[in-house]
Design a protein around this motif. Structure first.
Motif, PDB file in Angstrom:
ATOM      1  N   ALA A   7       0.808  -1.223   0.000  1.00  0.00           N
ATOM      2  CA  ALA A   7       0.000   0.000   0.000  1.00  0.00           C
ATOM      3  C   ALA A   7       0.843   1.275   0.000  1.00  0.00           C
ATOM      4  CB  ALA A   7      -0.917   0.013   1.218  1.00  0.00           C
ATOM      5  N   THR A   8       2.157   1.159   0.108  1.00  0.00           N
ATOM      6  CA  THR A   8       2.999   2.345   0.290  1.00  0.00           C
ATOM      7  C   THR A   8       4.193   2.312  -0.643  1.00  0.00           C
ATOM      8  OG1 THR A   8       2.413   2.375   2.640  1.00  0.00           O
ATOM      9  CG2 THR A   8       4.273   3.734   1.962  1.00  0.00           C
ATOM     10  N   SER A  68      -6.793  11.799  -1.821  1.00  0.00           N
ATOM     11  CA  SER A  68      -7.776  11.470  -2.855  1.00  0.00           C
ATOM     12  C   SER A  68      -8.830  10.541  -2.261  1.00  0.00           C
ATOM     13  CB  SER A  68      -7.108  10.787  -4.053  1.00  0.00           C
ATOM     14  OG  SER A  68      -6.191  11.654  -4.685  1.00  0.00           O
ATOM     15  N   TYR A  69     -10.076  10.708  -2.704  1.00  0.00           N
ATOM     16  CA  TYR A  69     -11.194   9.910  -2.192  1.00  0.00           C
ATOM     17  C   TYR A  69     -11.956   9.314  -3.367  1.00  0.00           C
ATOM     18  CZ  TYR A  69     -15.682   8.737  -0.084  1.00  0.00           C
ATOM     19  OH  TYR A  69     -16.817   8.072   0.317  1.00  0.00           O
ATOM     20  N   ARG A  70     -12.052   7.982  -3.381  1.00  0.00           N
ATOM     21  CA  ARG A  70     -12.822   7.284  -4.415  1.00  0.00           C
ATOM     22  C   ARG A  70     -14.291   7.251  -4.003  1.00  0.00           C
ATOM     23  NH1 ARG A  70      -8.129   4.721  -3.720  1.00  0.00           N
ATOM     24  NH2 ARG A  70      -6.762   4.416  -5.521  1.00  0.00           N
ATOM     25  N   TYR A  71     -15.071   8.092  -4.643  1.00  0.00           N
ATOM     26  CA  TYR A  71     -16.501   8.150  -4.330  1.00  0.00           C
ATOM     27  C   TYR A  71     -17.198   6.884  -4.811  1.00  0.00           C
ATOM     28  CZ  TYR A  71     -21.294   9.879  -4.245  1.00  0.00           C
ATOM     29  OH  TYR A  71     -22.632  10.032  -4.018  1.00  0.00           O
ATOM     30  N   ASN A  72     -16.822   6.433  -5.996  1.00  0.00           N
ATOM     31  CA  ASN A  72     -17.285   5.153  -6.543  1.00  0.00           C
ATOM     32  C   ASN A  72     -16.276   4.727  -7.599  1.00  0.00           C
ATOM     33  OD1 ASN A  72     -17.959   6.621  -8.941  1.00  0.00           O
ATOM     34  ND2 ASN A  72     -20.005   7.057  -8.102  1.00  0.00           N
ATOM     35  N   ASP A  73     -16.597   3.696  -8.360  1.00  0.00           N
ATOM     36  CA  ASP A  73     -15.646   3.182  -9.349  1.00  0.00           C
ATOM     37  C   ASP A  73     -15.357   4.179 -10.458  1.00  0.00           C
ATOM     38  OD1 ASP A  73     -15.416   0.822  -7.972  1.00  0.00           O
ATOM     39  OD2 ASP A  73     -16.897  -0.257  -9.195  1.00  0.00           O
ATOM     40  N   ALA A  74     -16.239   5.157 -10.662  1.00  0.00           N
ATOM     41  CA  ALA A  74     -16.052   6.106 -11.764  1.00  0.00           C
ATOM     42  C   ALA A  74     -15.466   7.447 -11.318  1.00  0.00           C
ATOM     43  CB  ALA A  74     -17.380   6.354 -12.475  1.00  0.00           C
ATOM     44  N   VAL A 123      -4.645   4.230   2.091  1.00  0.00           N
ATOM     45  CA  VAL A 123      -5.146   3.968   3.442  1.00  0.00           C
ATOM     46  C   VAL A 123      -6.131   2.808   3.425  1.00  0.00           C
ATOM     47  CG1 VAL A 123      -6.370   4.970   5.403  1.00  0.00           C
ATOM     48  CG2 VAL A 123      -4.814   6.389   4.049  1.00  0.00           C
ATOM     49  N   ASN A 124      -7.073   2.865   2.502  1.00  0.00           N
ATOM     50  CA  ASN A 124      -8.051   1.799   2.310  1.00  0.00           C
ATOM     51  C   ASN A 124      -8.582   1.913   0.886  1.00  0.00           C
ATOM     52  OD1 ASN A 124     -10.054   3.903   2.377  1.00  0.00           O
ATOM     53  ND2 ASN A 124     -10.074   3.758   4.619  1.00  0.00           N
ATOM     54  N   ARG A 125      -9.661   1.231   0.586  1.00  0.00           N
ATOM     55  CA  ARG A 125     -10.171   1.247  -0.786  1.00  0.00           C
ATOM     56  C   ARG A 125     -10.641   2.633  -1.211  1.00  0.00           C
ATOM     57  NH1 ARG A 125     -14.518   0.638  -4.032  1.00  0.00           N
ATOM     58  NH2 ARG A 125     -14.254  -0.746  -5.850  1.00  0.00           N
ATOM     59  N   GLN A 126     -11.050   3.468  -0.263  1.00  0.00           N
ATOM     60  CA  GLN A 126     -11.563   4.791  -0.600  1.00  0.00           C
ATOM     61  C   GLN A 126     -10.476   5.885  -0.570  1.00  0.00           C
ATOM     62  OE1 GLN A 126     -13.533   2.719   1.553  1.00  0.00           O
ATOM     63  NE2 GLN A 126     -14.635   2.245  -0.361  1.00  0.00           N
ATOM     64  N   TRP A 127      -9.550   5.819   0.363  1.00  0.00           N
ATOM     65  CA  TRP A 127      -8.663   6.944   0.624  1.00  0.00           C
ATOM     66  C   TRP A 127      -7.208   6.669   0.252  1.00  0.00           C
ATOM     67  CZ3 TRP A 127     -10.096  11.781   1.870  1.00  0.00           C
ATOM     68  CH2 TRP A 127     -11.383  11.986   2.371  1.00  0.00           C
ATOM     69  N   ASP A 128      -6.584   7.642  -0.410  1.00  0.00           N
ATOM     70  CA  ASP A 128      -5.140   7.693  -0.633  1.00  0.00           C
ATOM     71  C   ASP A 128      -4.611   8.994  -0.037  1.00  0.00           C
ATOM     72  OD1 ASP A 128      -5.399   5.393  -2.232  1.00  0.00           O
ATOM     73  OD2 ASP A 128      -5.641   6.608  -4.061  1.00  0.00           O
ATOM     74  N   VAL A 129      -3.422   8.954   0.536  1.00  0.00           N
ATOM     75  CA  VAL A 129      -2.760  10.169   1.008  1.00  0.00           C
ATOM     76  C   VAL A 129      -1.362  10.225   0.393  1.00  0.00           C
ATOM     77  CG1 VAL A 129      -4.066  10.361   3.152  1.00  0.00           C
ATOM     78  CG2 VAL A 129      -1.955   9.006   3.101  1.00  0.00           C
ATOM     79  N   MET A 130      -0.853  11.432   0.234  1.00  0.00           N
ATOM     80  CA  MET A 130       0.454  11.595  -0.391  1.00  0.00           C
ATOM     81  C   MET A 130       1.126  12.865   0.108  1.00  0.00           C
ATOM     82  SD  MET A 130      -2.319  12.533  -2.358  1.00  0.00           S
ATOM     83  CE  MET A 130      -2.609  11.084  -3.330  1.00  0.00           C
TER      84      MET A 130
END
Length: 461
Positions: free
Chosen positions: A248-249, A362-368, A309-316
């Motif tokens: 993940a990193t 970044s936050y994945r709201y859904n697959d699109a 962080v998880n399926r929804q969140w990335d940090v950088m």
């Protein structure tokens, strides 16, 4: 007329004529270096949404060619990125005590808004040669500057127009050593084109040394115009490594080299008093002709990290160091005429190295749909002692938002927006010249900000 001739001849025989000529050129010399003082971070619209935090480690599209070529190993077999940025900058000067050599207020206004619109495109393409090797090429503009003051403003003898345009062609290769380490190397061919101009106070030269030049010339009442253009190609390289610390990193280390150029072009003058023709030295000093100046763009190094962080969140996050202290001075030389080979001016620069720090998420709201945000602080390389009207730089805070929308599994669109809050920039600049009568001082402050909108199309195939 006889007295004018005698004054001119006296000046030509003595040592005063060369400081006069050098003083008229010196603002041109200073501006050449300062016109190249801005690095453009706007190299991808996807990165813009995160304030370019983690730029080398994210490796989510072909923009990796520029930020860290090792990131190409994380991309599909082939990918094309086309991006464009519209940049609206504002730089408004507020006069507060500008004066001429005698301590009298300089005549003129505040110069209007020296900023304006600029358009910055990017193009990247990556192709898989096999499972471990990727080839990529990027075309972008890593350095640029564009400001323009009203022709009658108080700082006209130090700056009117300052423009720098660059285009960088950057082919690169990436090699996946194993599942944890990727390496990248690129070559850069960069073309720079510069144009700078300022007013020349022929009125002061005539009034203080040449008896009015036969036309009753007075201080700040008989301005001329100096314009210098130049261009050249230069070459450099960039390299990077990405370490997959955990699934993940990943950590990115990247470096971009200096690019050495020798700008060659022309100096042109308008409004030269006819009386100057009576002196060969003056005529030669203000004659149109070719000039040259060495230019070195700074190298830079960055360290960035990306963590899912998880399926929804990335940090950088990102730290970028830029070696601006390579600008110690600038020498401009006449390349034609009877003064060919003479040093027209050698102006101190003494810029400081800088660090840019950025955080993003970044936050994945859904697959699109993916939403982005970022913050950054960008140091200025220019201290008060060396700040000029051509580069009224100050520290800047970035606030960025963006979004990525995936139309199909292979095609997506990014849009990003950034507002840059610039710190107040005080200016107290006296013209660099040994001739007291041409030492005008521009004093005041700037209110500045920048708005950026970026759009990007990405297609994998």
């Amino acid at each position: 007329m006889k007295s004018i001739c005698n004054n001119i001849k006296k000046s030509a025989r003595g040592k005063t004529i060369y400081p006069v000529i050098a003083a008229a050129f010196l603002t041109v010399a200073v501006s050449s270096a300062h016109a190249n003082g801005f690095t453009l971070n706007e190299q991808s619209a996807s990165g813009l949404g995160n304030a370019f935090a983690g730029g080398g480690a994210i490796a989510e599209d072909a923009g990796a060619v520029f930020f860290n070529p090792a990131g190409m190993t994380y991309l599909p077999d082939s990918e094309l990125v086309i991006a464009a940025h519209a940049i609206l900058s504002s730089a408004k000067f507020n006069n507060n005590g500008s004066q001429n050599f005698g301590g009298l207020p300089t005549q003129g206004g505040n110069g209007g808004d020296a900023g304006g619109w600029a358009f910055v495109p990017n193009l990247y393409f990556v192709k898989a040669l096999n499972d471990k090797i990727r080839f990529g090429i990027g075309i972008n503009a890593p350095f640029a500057l564009d400001n323009n003051y009203d022709k009658d403003w108080v700082g006209r003898y130090q700056a009117l127009k300052s423009e720098l345009k660059t285009i960088n062609i950057n082919p690169s290769m990436a090699f996946k050593v194993n599942d944890r380490i990727s390496l990248g190397l690129g070559f850069s061919a960069m073309r720079a084109e510069a144009e700078i101009s300022n007013a020349v106070d022929f009125g002061t030269i005539c009034a203080t040394a040449l008896g009015g030049c036969g036309m009753g010339a007075t201080v700040q009442k008989n301005d001329g115009f100096a314009r210098v253009t130049g261009d050249d190609w230069g070459f450099g390289w960039n390299a990077g490594a990405i370490f997959q610390i955990t699934p993940a990193t990943r950590l990115s280390l990247a470096y971009r080299s200096t690019v050495h150029q020798k700008l060659k072009g022309d100096a042109n003058f308008d409004g030269v008093p006819a009386a100057f023709a009576l002196s060969p030295a003056l005529a030669a000093g203000f004659a149109n002709g070719s000039v040259s100046a060495k230019l070195t763009t700074p190298d830079s190094a960055s360290a960035s990290i990306f963590h899912q962080v998880n399926r929804q969140w990335d940090v950088m996050a990102d730290l970028t160091w830029t070696h601006w202290s390579t600008f110690r001075d600038l020498t401009v030389i006449r390349a034609s005429g009877i003064l060919a080979g003479r040093t027209l001016s050698s102006a101190p620069e003494n810029w400081d190295n800088t660090v840019r720090a950025a955080l993003g998420a970044s936050y994945r709201y859904n697959d699109a749909l993916k939403l982005r945000a970022g913050l950054a602080y960008d140091q200025s390389p220019v201290s008060l002692d060396f700040r000029t009207p051509r580069t009224p730089n100050s520290g800047r805070f970035w606030l960025s938002l963006g979004a990525n929308y995936r139309f199909t599994p292979t095609s997506s669109m990014d849009i990003g927006y950034t507002h840059i809050f610039a710190n107040d920039a005080s200016l107290n600049k006296t013209t660099d010249t040994s001739l007291p009568s041409l030492r005008d001082t521009v004093k005041g402050g700037y209110d500045s900000n920048v708005n950026i909108i970026g759009v990007q199309f990405t297609h994998a195939f």
